[in-house]
Design a protein around this motif. Structure first.
Motif, PDB file in Angstrom:
ATOM      1  N   PHE A   6     -25.960  52.900  -4.026  1.00 34.24           N
ATOM      2  CA  PHE A   6     -26.811  51.911  -3.596  1.00 34.24           C
ATOM      3  C   PHE A   6     -27.569  50.878  -4.632  1.00 34.24           C
ATOM      4  O   PHE A   6     -27.956  49.836  -4.408  1.00 34.24           O
ATOM      5  CB  PHE A   6     -27.768  52.212  -2.583  1.00 34.24           C
ATOM      6  N   VAL A   7     -27.985  51.631  -5.758  1.00 28.83           N
ATOM      7  CA  VAL A   7     -28.953  50.913  -6.620  1.00 28.83           C
ATOM      8  C   VAL A   7     -28.039  50.192  -7.772  1.00 28.83           C
ATOM      9  O   VAL A   7     -28.766  49.582  -8.509  1.00 28.83           O
ATOM     10  CB  VAL A   7     -29.760  52.481  -7.246  1.00 28.83           C
ATOM     11  N   ILE A   8     -26.961  50.570  -7.952  1.00 27.06           N
ATOM     12  CA  ILE A   8     -25.897  50.004  -8.928  1.00 27.06           C
ATOM     13  C   ILE A   8     -25.660  48.634  -8.374  1.00 27.06           C
ATOM     14  O   ILE A   8     -25.293  48.429  -7.326  1.00 27.06           O
ATOM     15  CB  ILE A   8     -24.914  50.901  -9.557  1.00 27.06           C
ATOM     16  N   SER A   9     -25.297  47.646  -9.213  1.00 29.41           N
ATOM     17  CA  SER A   9     -25.158  46.212  -8.939  1.00 29.41           C
ATOM     18  C   SER A   9     -23.499  46.300  -8.465  1.00 29.41           C
ATOM     19  O   SER A   9     -22.800  47.226  -8.707  1.00 29.41           O
ATOM     20  CB  SER A   9     -25.193  45.617 -10.095  1.00 29.41           C
ATOM     21  N   GLN A  10     -23.303  45.257  -7.329  1.00 26.39           N
ATOM     22  CA  GLN A  10     -21.859  45.191  -6.875  1.00 26.39           C
ATOM     23  C   GLN A  10     -21.109  44.903  -7.925  1.00 26.39           C
ATOM     24  O   GLN A  10     -19.893  45.269  -7.756  1.00 26.39           O
ATOM     25  CB  GLN A  10     -22.085  44.209  -5.643  1.00 26.39           C
ATOM     26  N   VAL A  11     -21.550  44.013  -9.094  1.00 28.12           N
ATOM     27  CA  VAL A  11     -20.724  43.943 -10.281  1.00 28.12           C
ATOM     28  C   VAL A  11     -20.229  45.138 -10.861  1.00 28.12           C
ATOM     29  O   VAL A  11     -19.147  45.336 -11.202  1.00 28.12           O
ATOM     30  CB  VAL A  11     -21.184  42.949 -11.182  1.00 28.12           C
ATOM     31  N   VAL A  12     -21.012  46.191 -11.012  1.00 29.43           N
ATOM     32  CA  VAL A  12     -20.679  47.155 -11.615  1.00 29.43           C
ATOM     33  C   VAL A  12     -19.771  48.020 -10.614  1.00 29.43           C
ATOM     34  O   VAL A  12     -18.698  48.791 -11.346  1.00 29.43           O
ATOM     35  CB  VAL A  12     -21.954  47.954 -11.943  1.00 29.43           C
ATOM     36  N   VAL A  13     -19.983  47.985  -9.345  1.00 31.85           N
ATOM     37  CA  VAL A  13     -19.103  48.654  -8.486  1.00 31.85           C
ATOM     38  C   VAL A  13     -17.655  48.167  -8.738  1.00 31.85           C
ATOM     39  O   VAL A  13     -16.755  48.884  -8.930  1.00 31.85           O
ATOM     40  CB  VAL A  13     -19.442  48.426  -7.069  1.00 31.85           C
ATOM     41  N   GLY A  14     -17.612  46.873  -8.723  1.00 33.01           N
ATOM     42  CA  GLY A  14     -16.267  46.080  -8.819  1.00 33.01           C
ATOM     43  C   GLY A  14     -15.512  46.536  -9.953  1.00 33.01           C
ATOM     44  O   GLY A  14     -14.421  46.707 -10.005  1.00 33.01           O
ATOM     45  N   LEU A  15     -16.177  46.516 -11.240  1.00 37.85           N
ATOM     46  CA  LEU A  15     -15.827  46.919 -12.691  1.00 37.85           C
ATOM     47  C   LEU A  15     -15.212  48.308 -12.542  1.00 37.85           C
ATOM     48  O   LEU A  15     -14.164  48.506 -12.896  1.00 37.85           O
ATOM     49  CB  LEU A  15     -16.717  46.558 -13.497  1.00 37.85           C
ATOM     50  N   SER A  66     -30.039  62.258  -4.270  1.00 32.68           N
ATOM     51  CA  SER A  66     -29.896  61.332  -5.581  1.00 32.68           C
ATOM     52  C   SER A  66     -28.688  60.900  -5.897  1.00 32.68           C
ATOM     53  O   SER A  66     -28.230  59.592  -6.134  1.00 32.68           O
ATOM     54  CB  SER A  66     -30.621  61.979  -6.823  1.00 32.68           C
ATOM     55  N   LEU A  67     -27.530  61.746  -5.721  1.00 33.42           N
ATOM     56  CA  LEU A  67     -26.219  61.531  -5.959  1.00 33.42           C
ATOM     57  C   LEU A  67     -25.789  60.560  -4.978  1.00 33.42           C
ATOM     58  O   LEU A  67     -24.857  59.582  -5.304  1.00 33.42           O
ATOM     59  CB  LEU A  67     -25.404  62.891  -6.053  1.00 33.42           C
TER      60      LEU A  67
END
Length: 307
Positions: free
Chosen positions: A124-133, A118-119
């Motif tokens: 993979f499940v979070i948005s690319q926008v969130v990853v960028g922020l 899960s970790l």
């Protein structure tokens, strides 16, 4: 008339029953094929056609032939974007072996392994926008964790996203986080399909470690490897969202990639040059096809040789 009608109905029903299994897959495929034609194949040809025009998206189109391509190959910003895309391609391919390694590590039946999965699955499940922020805050000068760690280790911090020489590598690191998770999922699925009898036979022949991986496991993971390489190449070449969120192409245009430069030219306040943007899209598409076609040819050639 009534007698003839009643005879034709059973014949129609018997024909359908005889061919039902053959026709059913095609019936299910038809909607997908239509969507693929309308939203993928036709737009590709329209992009080729549009690249020959000077058009702002609203007014009259003016046919200019290959002028957009001539201008493109004299454009320094295009070569900067192309160079960055090559760097993305080379470094993004690290996601494939990294995903394989994590998948092998997680493909165990031990207590608590689901929590570890899960970790690793989370990026993979979070948005690319969130990853960028998240990574923008991670690199942020004065308070970002990465900045603070470098400052603690060397005495002075590094503003990664403000350095033209480092910014592309910083964004790629952010992109690798979810991409590795994606490749891991593909390989975990592939490992579940590995034939245990071949594993046991290899163990009886004293195969273990790297030899087991190279000669027994990896050949059975070819479909997963193909998908991992294809999605990684596509992800590296489009790479629009992270660039847009983290730097907006800066500093001084040093983090541009072809997909972002296409957007700048076609849809932003810099131009509304649809034809020029379509020319960039055509170049990006051809680069993508070269890589993917080459890998498909290699896989087919290996299959024919029985490797």
């Amino acid at each position: 008339m009534t007698h003839a009608g009643t005879q034709s109905r059973p014949q129609h029903r018997s024909w359908w029953r005889e061919n039902q299994q053959k026709l059913t897959p095609y019936i299910f495929l038809i909607p997908g094929v239509i969507f693929f034609l309308v939203y993928v194949i036709i737009p590709i040809f329209e992009s080729f056609w549009l690249s020959g025009f000077d058009w702002d998206g609203l007014g009259e189109k003016e046919w200019i032939g290959f002028s957009n391509y001539q201008e493109l190959f004299d454009d320094d910003a295009f070569y900067t974007s192309l160079k960055n895309n090559v760097i993305w391609l080379v470094l993004y391919m690290l996601a494939v072996p990294a995903g394989l390694g994590i998948a092998i590590f997680l493909n165990q039946k031990v207590r608590g392994i689901r929590a570890y999965k899960s970790l690793f699955f989370f990026p993979f499940v979070i948005s690319q926008v969130v990853v960028g922020l998240i990574f923008a805050w991670f690199y942020a000068p004065n308070f970002g964790l990465f900045y603070k760690l470098i400052e603690w280790a060397t005495g002075s911090g590094i503003a990664v996203l403000a350095d033209p020489d480092l910014v592309t590598y910083g964004i790629i690191a952010a992109g690798l986080w979810p991409q590795i998770a994606y490749c891991m999922i593909l390989y975990l699925t592939g490992l579940n399909a590995v034939d245990p009898e071949q594993i046991e036979a290899a163990r009886l022949d004293a195969a273990k470690g790297f030899k087991m991986l190279w000669y027994v496991i990896l050949p059975q993971l070819r479909p997963a490897t193909f998908m991992a390489v294809v999605v990684t190449v596509i992800g590296a070449l489009r790479s629009f969202d992270l660039v847009s969120i983290m730097t907006d192409g800066g500093p001084f245009g040093s983090s541009r990639v072809l997909s972002f430069y296409m957007y700048e030219q076609a849809l932003s306040e810099y131009g509304y040059r649809m034809g020029y943007g379509a020319a960039i899209a055509v170049v990006l598409f051809l680069i993508m096809m070269v890589f993917i076609s080459g890998f498909i040819w290699k896989m087919v050639d290996d299959e024919r040789k029985g490797l």
